[in-house]
Structure formats: C-alpha cells, structure tokens
Scaffold this active site. Structure first.
Site, short mmCIF file in Angstrom:
data_model
loop_
_atom_site.label_atom_id
_atom_site.label_comp_id
_atom_site.label_asym_id
_atom_site.label_seq_id
_atom_site.Cartn_x
_atom_site.Cartn_y
_atom_site.Cartn_z
N GLN A 135 20.05 -10.11 16.42
CA GLN A 135 21.08 -9.98 15.40
C GLN A 135 22.43 -9.85 16.10
O GLN A 135 22.64 -8.92 16.87
CB GLN A 135 20.76 -8.73 14.59
N SER A 138 27.73 -6.69 16.14
CA SER A 138 28.79 -5.86 16.73
C SER A 138 29.61 -6.63 17.75
O SER A 138 29.10 -7.51 18.43
CB SER A 138 28.19 -4.64 17.43
N SER A 170 20.59 -6.23 20.92
CA SER A 170 19.28 -5.84 21.47
C SER A 170 18.43 -7.09 21.62
O SER A 170 18.35 -7.90 20.71
CB SER A 170 18.56 -4.89 20.53
N GLU A 253 17.91 -3.05 7.96
CA GLU A 253 17.98 -2.31 9.22
C GLU A 253 17.71 -0.83 8.98
O GLU A 253 16.94 -0.20 9.68
CB GLU A 253 19.37 -2.48 9.85
#
Lengths: 413, 370
Positions: A135, A138, A170, A253
């Site tokens: 994903q 950020s 991640s 999430e």
C-alpha cells in the site's frame, strides 16, 4: 450470555479443524511459537517461501481469504466464520504476516473499485499468495495529514505519468503490485485532487529502497517513482475521487490491525512471577503488583472487547465503536511493559544479545519496536482524534488549510 | 458466542433507566446530600414496587430468582443516576450474605423483607482507619450477643439489620444483628459523599445470631466482597458513562476563543482517554457479570478485574469531567461534584484500588497454583 458456538458455527469450526489437522505445517510449529516480537521465526526455512507455500495450500483447498467471493479466490464466508478460521489457524496465521496488507487492505479496495476484468486478473493471485501487494500511501511530507501528499500523476494520452516518493511502505521489497494514491490536481482543495491507481511494482522507474529503522531492522521502504507509466484502466475510482477510495482501504486497515494485538502482558506476567528482587520475588512487591494488575485489566479489557465484536459479527451486526481502542491501548502499554521489565533487570537490562539477555532479549526488542506501534496505521494522537470526533461526536479541529487550493497551502518550506 | 446482555436484560436496564430519569433527578440526590433526608425514601419504594430488590433473590424466599445479569444492569443505572438508596448495602451485601450462608430460618426471616425493601440491610466490618485486616477486627461476640464499635458502616444510619463481622471464641465469625432492638447506638458520620448515608455503630451486648460457620467469617467476607464487587463495578461504569456524556455535551456547547472547546485537541484527547478507560472497564464488567451469573471458577479474578478497571474508569472520568467544565465544574450548583464524590465513595466502600489490585494478583496466583 454464553461463550459457545451456534450449531452452524460449531460445524464450521469442526470443518476448519479437520482440514488443519491434516494439512497444517506442523514441522514449523515450534519455531513459529518462539517468534519474537515483529519477526516470524520459521527456523532454518526461508520465511517468505514458507509463507507462500502455506498460502497456496490454503488457497487450493478454499481456505484463503475466506470472506472474499469464490470467483475472486475466497469461499464467500461470513465475518464470524472468518473469526473462527483465524482462531483455529492459530499459530500458523503468523505465516501470513507478509500478506496482511494485500489481503486486508489492497484486496478490499480493488474489489470495491476495479473493473471486473482487473478483479479477475488480480484478486485470485493475491488470495493464493502467488503475488504480493503493498500500500503506497504515506510520504515524507504527509503522514497523519495523508491528504497532503505530493506524488504527482499527470495524464498523457491513455496513460498517467507518476513522479514522486512514498515512504513507510511495508513489504514493498517483496511486492508485485501496490495501490498508489497520487495528486492529479494541485489547484483544488487537497482532498479533491487525489486519484488512486494499481501500480505494477516491477514497472520501469519504480525504485524500492529499504529504510534502516531506529531498531536496526528494515521492514519498511522508501519507494521512488521516476516517469512511471500506468494505463488509465488501472485507475481505481474517479479522477479526483482518490480520497474516498483511500477511506475504504484505511477502514479495512483498522479492522485488520485491531484484532488480537500484542500488548506484552503474557510476557511481563511470566517475568514478574519468576524474577527475584531484593527482598523476594518481583510479584510480591506492592509496586510491581499494582502495575501488573493494571496491565492485566487492560489486556483482559481488550480481549473482552474483542468478544463483544465477535458477538456482533455472530449476530450479523457491525462491531461497535469500542473496537477502535485496541492499538491505542496496546501500543503505549507495550512500551511501558518493556521499560518496566528492563528497569527490574538492573544494568543487565541494557543487554540485547539474545544469548545472554533475559528471555532472549524479548523485552529489549519490544522496547525498540514499540515506538513504531504508536505511529504506524494512525498515531496515538490521530486515533484519539478519531475517537473524539467520530465516536463521541466532538467538533472537528479548525484547519488552517480548509478550502485552500493544495498549491496555496503553507508547507513550512 | 453471545457475549452480550439479552433483550430481556436490556429491557430491565431501559425501564430502570427511565424510572430513575423521571424520579431521581439531581434535586433528589441533592436533597439527601444537603441533609434533608437520610435516603430517598419514595424512590426506594418506587424501586421496590418495580421489584428491583427482588431480582436475584431466590423465588423460595420472596424473590424473582431472575439471576444476576438483571441485577448488573440495574446497578449500572443506579450508578448512572447516583440513586441515594441503600441498594448496595441491602442487596449486594446483606441479602447476598444471607442467601449464601443463612440457614433456612434466617433466609425465611430476612430475605422476603429485603426483597420488598421494607427491611434495609447492611454489612458492618470496618473498625479502624487503615486497610482492613483480620487483626483489625475487635468487635466481640460470646455467640449470643455482640459488643464493640464499627467505625463506619455504609447505610448504617438507615439499616434495620446488619451482617456483622466479629471476633468469637472460634475466631472471626459473621452475625446477624437487628439494629432496631436495644443495645445498639448509631451516629451518622460525615463523608466525602453525603448523598449516601454512613454511620458509626456501637453494640452494647446487642442480641446477635451466628450466620454461617463459626470461625469462617473472614473467608466468607472475601466471597461476599467478590460477588458484590461485580455489582459495584456496574454502578461505577454507569457513573463513568454519565460523566463522559456530561463532558462531551458541555464541550460541544461551551465556546472559547471563538470556537467550541470540544474542538481543541487538549480536551478531545482527554475525553478520548475517558472513553478508552470506560470501554475497557465495561468489557471487563461484561465478563464479570457472566462469571457471577454462572458461578465461574475464575469469579474472583473476573470480579477483581472488573472492580479495578471500573474504579480506574470512574475516577478518571469524574475527575476530568470537572476539568472539561472549567471553573463551573467546581461550583456547588453544577452536578460534576456529585459524581466526583460518588466515584470516591464507590472506590473505598469495598476497600480501595490498591486492595483490589492486590486481590487481583492473589487470585491470578491462586488460579495458577490450582
């Protein structure tokens, strides 16, 4: 009140148990059980290969992403069946850490917004573990203020050209695809100028660089984009509709991360029951007892809150807002637990060598990882804002950037 | 899994809440607080007419035999409305002690009257200003009469009977004493929460009847406290929810610096923390309610867990509710102090936070050893 399954639930549990007893990778059980905080231990075997192997096996028997529809690689299970499956899969679920973001966040977003053709193309391979997803949200200048992101997507014929940078991604180093949120219009207020895409992580111009974290590990990455091209059919939702799409992802999430979260309670209880202090065992010291009692109440409170959520699912309802407290409670508790555990070990508490440190240095690992728990997936402060505004109904904060076109918002540089 | 109250129990909660909303407004609490009455008599009769005191008392002794889950939701509403009635002393403690340990005649004599509210009971234990220990108990009994002073007894000034912990030849034992007979003198005591009656009681050879096994009083007291702790915890979360609601409502209406104060993160985060404490406590109370209703093996642990987290939650919420209200929160006129007072009363009435933290660790260690 009772804690037993309904007849249907019991039948489903039995079916899951039966399959697991015949198929679970029992040779990994011991290693998995001793997995340290934030790391999956598969002994001498490669963790990623073992994870993919287990996922494939589950997928072939219809036990992967069980809540997804059959045609996309699931089995059309209910939310309560999903909870039961997770309970039964137990320790083997630790193998699925690599897939959590893909299955928990990317999959539901693709399912909600992609064309039928793309759903058929991507979801089954995501479910079976053949392909890994990440994903890409950020950025260096937009963490809590996600809608302030700057990665640019510009239309060029039937394609979009991406330039910019993501951070804290991640698993990007293992990923085949990602969902990517970009800015397509800097001249409208920030939430209105965003657009979401499916990105091929192997595309030209995508550069993944691991970040060395404060604790020395590298679970997160920076991802750079230099003239990366994405065809318009890989857009998720409308141009300018990226914020709404991201809410689908983030809602999932919080559900994915909120369940069965680690607090450090079983570990600290075990330590306090055995550790000697001057004048007796740690557990016999009143100050120690007071802290342990507090932590027991928090850990029990989270477990009992989860039981309420499961009850809601079992009745076909949506879990109540009390489910939002998990990470907020667990993150700072783990940090406190680790600090206290070290404090009781005197100077020996600073040792991080698993060979000599108490309990293979688990509290030291916790100490060094726990700051991230209080930041990732919504900082403690953002979570408090969410509870205050969405659960308690308090008015939103005044915003200095409200209504301003994105390119007129002060950025401090 | 069905970890929730039934529709029937929710109905009891709603009916109790509505009745208290109509009949236990803050004027009623203040009437007792300001010394105009020693408890809310009409409210007590009203609750009796609804049959609430009878909820968990067995049918054979004039009760409804409806079990403890119903009593838990009633307790939550009594806490939310600060009901100035002796339910906790009379039902959670005295009736429970007699149900658990009374012989047939004692149950037949007292339970029906406690179930209708016509008799008010209490439990008298504490004698000194310190954490209660077996050694601190000096009220004496020769087996037939009782002598000595109980320093502070909840609802002691209004109770008709008391279950009394006293020292007899066999060690500590429990006795039932009729407080309306002679040889008993009582003096009301000022406390941090005058909306609940508290009194000192002196027995001068008052007639006393042994309850349960002689010499087993201390252990009986612990069991009674475990069970009562669950119900007290429900009163505490009822109160905590109410003050959180008060804080949130006020923060939405009150403006400062040109905006509602609830939009400031300093206050928002405080109220989010109140919410978190409350939800942890509430979930632990749910589990303790189940453990109480089913006489679960881990009742002691469940009760202490609920009690500790409910104490933390009500203390935090009642304290920070005053903070959200600012200067107005420190006036006599605004209700914040009523809850602040009650939260501190409820914290100490069964032994304070440190006592229950200790009980929790003891029960965890005991269950591990077992």
């Amino acid at each position: 009140m009772d804690f037993s399954d309904t007849r249907e639930e019991a039948e489903f549990r039995q079916e899951a148990r039966q399959w697991l007893s015949e198929n679970a990778p029992t040779h990994l059980e011991e290693s998995l059980a001793s997995s340290g905080f934030g790391r999956t231990n598969t002994g001498d075997n490669d963790p990623l290969a073992e994870a993919k192997k287990w996922q494939k096996k589950k997928s072939e028997a219809g036990w992967a992403c069980i809540q997804w529809p059959k045609e996309y690689g699931g089995r059309g299970a209910t939310p309560i069946q999903s909870v039961i499956w997770n309970q039964e899969e137990g320790i083997y679920g630790r193998l699925s850490a690599t897939f959590i973001i893909g299955h928990g966040m990317c999959g539901p977003t693709v399912m909600a917004y992609a064309s039928e053709e793309l759903k058929q193309k991507y979801l089954p391979k995501l479910s079976s573990g053949e392909e890994i997803w990440c994903q890409l949200f950020s950025e260096p200048a937009s963490g809590s203020d996600l809608a302030g992101l700057r990665t640019k997507a510009e239309k060029d014929g039937d394609e979009w050209v991406i330039n910019g940078q993501k951070i804290w991604t991640s698993g990007a180093q293992h990923s085949d695809y990602g969902i990517l949120i970009t800015r397509t219009d800097p001249e409208v207020p920030k939430h209105q100028g965003l657009t979401m895409f499916i990105l091929n992580m192997k595309a030209e111009g995508v550069d993944v660089r691991p970040i060395k974290q404060a604790n020395g590990d590298s679970g997160f990455n920076e991802v750079y984009f230099e003239n990366v091209r994405i065809t318009d059919d890989h857009r998720l939702g409308a141009v300018g509709g990226g914020w709404q799409v991201s809410l689908t992802t983030l809602m999932n999430e919080r559900l994915a991360i909120g369940g069965g979260i680690a607090t450090g309670y079983p570990e600290i209880k075990e330590l306090l029951e055995s550790l000697p202090l001057a004048g007796g065992k740690a557990i016999d010291n009143p100050a120690v007892r007071s802290k342990l009692a507090d932590w027991h109440c928090k850990a029990a409170g989270l477990k009992n809150t989860a039981s309420r959520a499961i009850t809601a699912l079992s009745k076909g309802d949506t879990p109540g807002p009390e489910n939002s407290i998990g990470k907020l409670v667990a993150g700072s508790m783990m940090q406190d637990v680790a600090k206290f555990a070290l404090d009781l070990q005197g100077l020996g508490g600073i040792m991080m060598d698993p060979e000599v440190a108490e309990g293979t240095a688990r509290f030291q690992a916790m100490l060094m990882r726990s700051p991230a728990v209080r930041i990732e997936g919504g900082t403690d402060q953002i979570l408090r804002n969410i509870i205050a505004e969405r659960v308690l109904g308090l008015p939103a904060d005044m915003r200095a950037d409200k209504g301003l076109p994105f390119n007129k918002i002060p950025s401090g540089n | 899994m069905n970890f929730d109250f039934s529709d029937q129990e929710k109905l009891i909660r709603d009916q109790t809440g509505r009745f208290l909303g109509d009949n236990c407004k803050s004027e009623e609490v203040r009437r007792v607080l300001e010394g105009n009455d020693s408890y809310a008599r009409e409210l007590w009769s009203g609750l009796a007419n609804m049959g609430l005191m009878a909820t968990a008392i067995p049918e054979a002794y004039g009760g409804v035999g409806g079990g403890y889950l119903g009593l838990c939701v009633i307790a939550e509403q009594l806490g939310a409305h600060l009901a100035p009635v002796p339910m906790s002393s009379s039902i959670y403690l005295a009736a429970e002690a007699i149900t658990l340990y009374g012989d047939e005649s004692q149950k037949e004599t007292w339970l029906p009257k406690l179930a209708t509210g016509e008799t008010i009971g209490t439990l008298a234990a504490v004698e000194t200003v310190q954490e209660m220990t077996p050694e601190s108990i000096n009220v004496e009994s020769d087996g037939k009469t009782i002598s000595g002073t109980k320093l502070i007894v909840p609802d002691g000034g209004i109770a008709d009977i008391a279950v009394v912990l006293a020292r007899s030849t066999d060690g500590l034992s429990m006795f039932i004493v009729d407080l309306n007979e002679g040889a008993v003198s009582r003096t009301n005591v000022d406390t941090v929460d005058p909306s609940k009656n508290s009194a000192s009681i002196t027995f001068n050879g008052a007639p006393a009847e042994l309850l349960g096994e002689a010499g087993n009083g201390w252990s009986m007291l612990q069991d009674i406290y475990d069970r009562a702790a669950v119900l007290f915890a429900f009163e505490q979360i009822g109160g905590a929810q109410k003050v959180l609601d008060m804080a949130v409502d006020y923060a939405k209406q009150r403006f400062a610096f040109g905006r509602p104060i609830g939009s400031f993160q300093g206050l928002k985060h405080m109220m989010a923390d109140m919410y978190v404490a409350l939800k942890l406590a509430e979930s632990n109370c749910f589990y303790a309610a189940w453990a109480l209703a089913n006489n679960a093996a881990d009742l002691s642990t469940a009760a202490a867990t609920a009690r500790v987290s409910a104490t933390q939650a009500f203390q935090l919420c009642s304290r920070d509710n005053i903070q959200v209200h600012g200067g107005m929160g420190f006036t006599w006129e605004v209700d914040c102090h009523l809850f602040y007072r009650r939260s501190n009363y409820l914290t100490l009435v069964l032994g304070g936070l440190s006592v229950w933290e200790n009980r929790l660790i003891e029960s965890l260690s005991a269950s591990k050893a077992a």
